[in-house]
Design a protein around this motif. Structure first.
Motif, PDB file in Angstrom:
ATOM      1  N   ASP A 191       0.812  -1.223   0.000  1.00 34.40           N
ATOM      2  CA  ASP A 191       0.000   0.000   0.000  1.00 34.40           C
ATOM      3  C   ASP A 191       0.842   1.268   0.000  1.00 34.40           C
ATOM      4  O   ASP A 191       0.361   2.333  -0.395  1.00 34.40           O
ATOM      5  CB  ASP A 191      -0.922   0.010   1.232  1.00 34.40           C
ATOM      6  N   ALA A 192       2.089   1.185   0.449  1.00 42.86           N
ATOM      7  CA  ALA A 192       2.950   2.370   0.485  1.00 42.86           C
ATOM      8  C   ALA A 192       3.439   2.688  -0.928  1.00 42.86           C
ATOM      9  O   ALA A 192       4.055   1.844  -1.578  1.00 42.86           O
ATOM     10  CB  ALA A 192       4.144   2.135   1.408  1.00 42.86           C
ATOM     11  N   PRO A 193       3.177   3.873  -1.446  1.00 40.03           N
ATOM     12  CA  PRO A 193       3.600   4.207  -2.820  1.00 40.03           C
ATOM     13  C   PRO A 193       5.110   4.247  -2.949  1.00 40.03           C
ATOM     14  O   PRO A 193       5.807   4.803  -2.086  1.00 40.03           O
ATOM     15  CB  PRO A 193       2.971   5.591  -3.056  1.00 40.03           C
ATOM     16  N   LEU A 194       5.626   3.658  -4.009  1.00 39.59           N
ATOM     17  CA  LEU A 194       7.064   3.583  -4.209  1.00 39.59           C
ATOM     18  C   LEU A 194       7.662   4.946  -4.519  1.00 39.59           C
ATOM     19  O   LEU A 194       8.787   5.247  -4.113  1.00 39.59           O
ATOM     20  CB  LEU A 194       7.377   2.603  -5.351  1.00 39.59           C
ATOM     21  N   LEU A 195       6.924   5.782  -5.245  1.00 42.28           N
ATOM     22  CA  LEU A 195       7.464   7.060  -5.699  1.00 42.28           C
ATOM     23  C   LEU A 195       7.344   8.158  -4.656  1.00 42.28           C
ATOM     24  O   LEU A 195       7.625   9.320  -4.950  1.00 42.28           O
ATOM     25  CB  LEU A 195       6.764   7.489  -6.994  1.00 42.28           C
ATOM     26  N   ALA A 196       6.928   7.835  -3.458  1.00 40.85           N
ATOM     27  CA  ALA A 196       6.866   8.819  -2.383  1.00 40.85           C
ATOM     28  C   ALA A 196       8.263   9.072  -1.832  1.00 40.85           C
ATOM     29  O   ALA A 196       9.104   8.173  -1.785  1.00 40.85           O
ATOM     30  CB  ALA A 196       5.935   8.342  -1.271  1.00 40.85           C
ATOM     31  N   ASP A 197       8.517  10.292  -1.404  1.00 40.62           N
ATOM     32  CA  ASP A 197       9.842  10.663  -0.930  1.00 40.62           C
ATOM     33  C   ASP A 197      10.273   9.816   0.266  1.00 40.62           C
ATOM     34  O   ASP A 197      11.434   9.407   0.371  1.00 40.62           O
ATOM     35  CB  ASP A 197       9.846  12.152  -0.557  1.00 40.62           C
ATOM     36  N   ARG A 198       9.349   9.514   1.156  1.00 42.28           N
ATOM     37  CA  ARG A 198       9.693   8.733   2.342  1.00 42.28           C
ATOM     38  C   ARG A 198      10.144   7.324   1.959  1.00 42.28           C
ATOM     39  O   ARG A 198      11.119   6.798   2.503  1.00 42.28           O
ATOM     40  CB  ARG A 198       8.490   8.666   3.282  1.00 42.28           C
ATOM     41  N   ALA A 199       9.445   6.703   1.016  1.00 49.38           N
ATOM     42  CA  ALA A 199       9.815   5.355   0.587  1.00 49.38           C
ATOM     43  C   ALA A 199      11.185   5.354  -0.085  1.00 49.38           C
ATOM     44  O   ALA A 199      12.001   4.443   0.137  1.00 49.38           O
ATOM     45  CB  ALA A 199       8.756   4.804  -0.363  1.00 49.38           C
ATOM     46  N   LEU A 200      11.467   6.350  -0.895  1.00 50.95           N
ATOM     47  CA  LEU A 200      12.762   6.413  -1.572  1.00 50.95           C
ATOM     48  C   LEU A 200      13.894   6.576  -0.563  1.00 50.95           C
ATOM     49  O   LEU A 200      14.960   5.961  -0.707  1.00 50.95           O
ATOM     50  CB  LEU A 200      12.769   7.570  -2.570  1.00 50.95           C
ATOM     51  N   ARG A 201      13.687   7.396   0.466  1.00 54.66           N
ATOM     52  CA  ARG A 201      14.726   7.566   1.494  1.00 54.66           C
ATOM     53  C   ARG A 201      14.959   6.264   2.255  1.00 54.66           C
ATOM     54  O   ARG A 201      16.094   5.927   2.599  1.00 54.66           O
ATOM     55  CB  ARG A 201      14.331   8.683   2.469  1.00 54.66           C
ATOM     56  N   THR A 202      13.882   5.529   2.513  1.00 53.98           N
ATOM     57  CA  THR A 202      14.020   4.257   3.230  1.00 53.98           C
ATOM     58  C   THR A 202      14.841   3.260   2.429  1.00 53.98           C
ATOM     59  O   THR A 202      15.752   2.600   2.957  1.00 53.98           O
ATOM     60  CB  THR A 202      12.633   3.675   3.535  1.00 53.98           C
ATOM     61  N   HIS A 203      14.548   3.129   1.132  1.00 51.73           N
ATOM     62  CA  HIS A 203      15.295   2.186   0.298  1.00 51.73           C
ATOM     63  C   HIS A 203      16.744   2.626   0.126  1.00 51.73           C
ATOM     64  O   HIS A 203      17.650   1.783   0.058  1.00 51.73           O
ATOM     65  CB  HIS A 203      14.613   2.035  -1.055  1.00 51.73           C
ATOM     66  N   ALA A 204      16.984   3.926   0.049  1.00 48.90           N
ATOM     67  CA  ALA A 204      18.355   4.415  -0.051  1.00 48.90           C
ATOM     68  C   ALA A 204      19.153   4.045   1.194  1.00 48.90           C
ATOM     69  O   ALA A 204      20.316   3.622   1.107  1.00 48.90           O
ATOM     70  CB  ALA A 204      18.355   5.927  -0.261  1.00 48.90           C
ATOM     71  N   LYS A 205      18.535   4.186   2.361  1.00 50.60           N
ATOM     72  CA  LYS A 205      19.218   3.855   3.606  1.00 50.60           C
ATOM     73  C   LYS A 205      19.525   2.360   3.694  1.00 50.60           C
ATOM     74  O   LYS A 205      20.635   1.954   4.073  1.00 50.60           O
ATOM     75  CB  LYS A 205      18.355   4.286   4.793  1.00 50.60           C
ATOM     76  N   ARG A 206      18.556   1.527   3.321  1.00 45.93           N
ATOM     77  CA  ARG A 206      18.755   0.080   3.409  1.00 45.93           C
ATOM     78  C   ARG A 206      19.804  -0.408   2.421  1.00 45.93           C
ATOM     79  O   ARG A 206      20.633  -1.266   2.745  1.00 45.93           O
ATOM     80  CB  ARG A 206      17.423  -0.627   3.172  1.00 45.93           C
ATOM     81  N   LEU A 207      19.774   0.129   1.213  1.00 47.62           N
ATOM     82  CA  LEU A 207      20.784  -0.276   0.230  1.00 47.62           C
ATOM     83  C   LEU A 207      22.174   0.162   0.677  1.00 47.62           C
ATOM     84  O   LEU A 207      23.151  -0.583   0.516  1.00 47.62           O
ATOM     85  CB  LEU A 207      20.449   0.318  -1.138  1.00 47.62           C
ATOM     86  N   LYS A 208      22.277   1.345   1.247  1.00 42.78           N
ATOM     87  CA  LYS A 208      23.573   1.832   1.717  1.00 42.78           C
ATOM     88  C   LYS A 208      24.122   0.930   2.807  1.00 42.78           C
ATOM     89  O   LYS A 208      25.319   0.618   2.834  1.00 42.78           O
ATOM     90  CB  LYS A 208      23.431   3.267   2.232  1.00 42.78           C
ATOM     91  N   GLU A 209      23.257   0.462   3.706  1.00 42.41           N
ATOM     92  CA  GLU A 209      23.702  -0.429   4.772  1.00 42.41           C
ATOM     93  C   GLU A 209      24.256  -1.730   4.211  1.00 42.41           C
ATOM     94  O   GLU A 209      25.275  -2.250   4.688  1.00 42.41           O
ATOM     95  CB  GLU A 209      22.538  -0.719   5.723  1.00 42.41           C
ATOM     96  N   GLN A 210      23.612  -2.254   3.165  1.00 42.49           N
ATOM     97  CA  GLN A 210      24.103  -3.503   2.585  1.00 42.49           C
ATOM     98  C   GLN A 210      25.402  -3.288   1.813  1.00 42.49           C
ATOM     99  O   GLN A 210      26.316  -4.120   1.869  1.00 42.49           O
ATOM    100  CB  GLN A 210      23.031  -4.107   1.675  1.00 42.49           C
TER     101      GLN A 210
END
Length: 389
Positions: A26-45
């Motif tokens: 339900d969370a839209p992918l193109l929302a700024d909050r979702a993009l920041r979350t994925h950026a943080k998780r990818l950076k951690e990996q």
């Protein structure tokens, strides 16, 4: 204007992949909050951080020491060239409220940027134009074309993140020879139109065509054919009796006469085409920033100012066809969505449906006068050239 970074689609050599629709609930992918979350998780990996007690280091220090530490990872919405330039102009404005992001209906896709101490890499997830009929199911977003410029170890982690975070399938996109030649014909079709103020020899310049013989012989892997800029329009003119592929038809006739070789034989294929405007192979792509029109340019026949140059229209049609190829060449979408999307070659009629408007291009120095938006000079990818393919 010189401080505006080049539009990320141009002047970089990308590896081609295709993506199944990304599941995000339900969370839209193109929302700024979702993009920041994925950026943080990818950076951690990518940094090899310890996440919930599990070490996710992906490579030895020897593989990444030359890059230095990962300083920044960002996921940003990507609009067209106009939106890109407008955004960076506003970012340079001292008013903190002046920054602009492309609206959801204008978003072309997502740019993933990785900034290391000594090098930067990126990937583009591109979607269909908003007015197409390719609508994914609820809870999914369709960005079928994935362009990646990353070294192997980093690319593997990024692709695996897409698979696990979005329950997506990622596969290399291998373009058939018909698509490669059709892309070349798309450029020639626009540049030779009566409304074009650009010429084939000035835009394409020297043309290189590589013939390959896969699984045929180990003695001869490929033949490279180079055609001077002044001779390319002649080939197009000689093949006019075949309106869908005039250059390819004339080239086939020439090669058959001088080399006794049938390029339409199943064991012979055109594997790569390179020119000043693009370098396109079965699995890699590099696009040059197209020249814009001068504000005073016009067609003598139409007598009206044009909205975009012929090379800009060719790029738009090529990208549309490439996204369709990525979406339609796999098992990712239902048959009712993929029917009619994959013809093997770019459509010769799709350009008539493109909304024409003035387009500024970032990526090169200004050439068309003071009123036209200048292109930002590309300084990060000078090492990208034809050898990258």
């Amino acid at each position: 204007m010189s401080d505006i970074p080049p539009y990320p689609l141009y002047n970089r050599t990308y590896s081609l992949f295709r993506l199944s629709p990304l599941h995000h609930g339900d969370a839209p992918l193109l929302a700024d909050r979702a993009l920041r979350t994925h950026a943080k998780r990818l950076k951690e990996q990518l940094k090899g951080d310890n996440v919930r007690g599990v070490q996710v280091d992906f490579a030895s220090a020897e593989d990444t020491a030359r890059l230095g530490p990962l300083e920044e990872c960002s996921w940003d919405l990507l609009g067209d060239e106009d939106a890109w330039i407008d955004r960076h102009i506003h970012l340079q404005d001292p008013d903190p409220d002046s920054s602009q992001l492309p609206q959801p209906a204008e978003v072309r896709g997502i740019e993933v940027s990785l900034e290391y101490e000594k090098q930067s890499y990126n990937a583009l997830l591109l979607r269909h134009a908003p007015n197409t009929t390719a609508h994914p199911p609820p809870g999914f977003s369709s960005l079928p074309l994935l362009l990646v410029k990353m070294p192997g170890p980093i690319r593997d982690v990024f692709l695996q993140y897409l698979r696990t975070a979005f329950d997506a399938h990622v596969a290399p996109l291998r373009l058939p020879p018909a698509f490669i030649t059709g892309s070349m014909e798309t450029y020639f079709n626009h540049l030779s139109a009566s409304t074009s103020t650009q010429t084939i020899q000035d835009v394409v310049r020297q043309l290189s065509v590589q013939l390959a013989f896969p699984n045929t012989t180990t003695l001869l892997r490929h033949i490279d054919i180079t055609i001077a800029a002044a001779d390319v329009p002649g080939f197009v003119a000689r093949g006019k009796h075949s309106p869908q592929s005039p250059f390819t038809t004339a080239l086939a006739t020439y090669i058959a006469k001088h080399l006794a070789l049938d390029i339409h034989h199943p064991k012979t294929q055109i594997a790569r085409i390179s020119c000043n405007s693009f370098h396109l192979g079965a699995e890699r792509l590099k696009l040059a920033a197209p020249d814009t029109l001068a504000d005073t340019s016009f067609s003598e026949r139409s007598g009206a100012s044009q909205d975009a140059s012929a090379s800009q229209l060719a790029v738009e049609e090529f990208l549309t066809s490439l996204i369709r190829e990525a979406a339609g060449s796999g098992k990712f979408l239902p048959d009712d969505l993929t029917t009619g999307l994959r013809d093997g070659t770019p459509s010769s009629t799709s350009s008539s449906k493109v909304v024409r408007r003035k387009r500024a291009v970032s990526g090169a120095a200004p050439t068309n006068g003071a009123k036209k938006r200048s292109k930002a000079r590309n300084t990060n990818d000078a090492d990208d050239d034809i050898d990258d393919l």
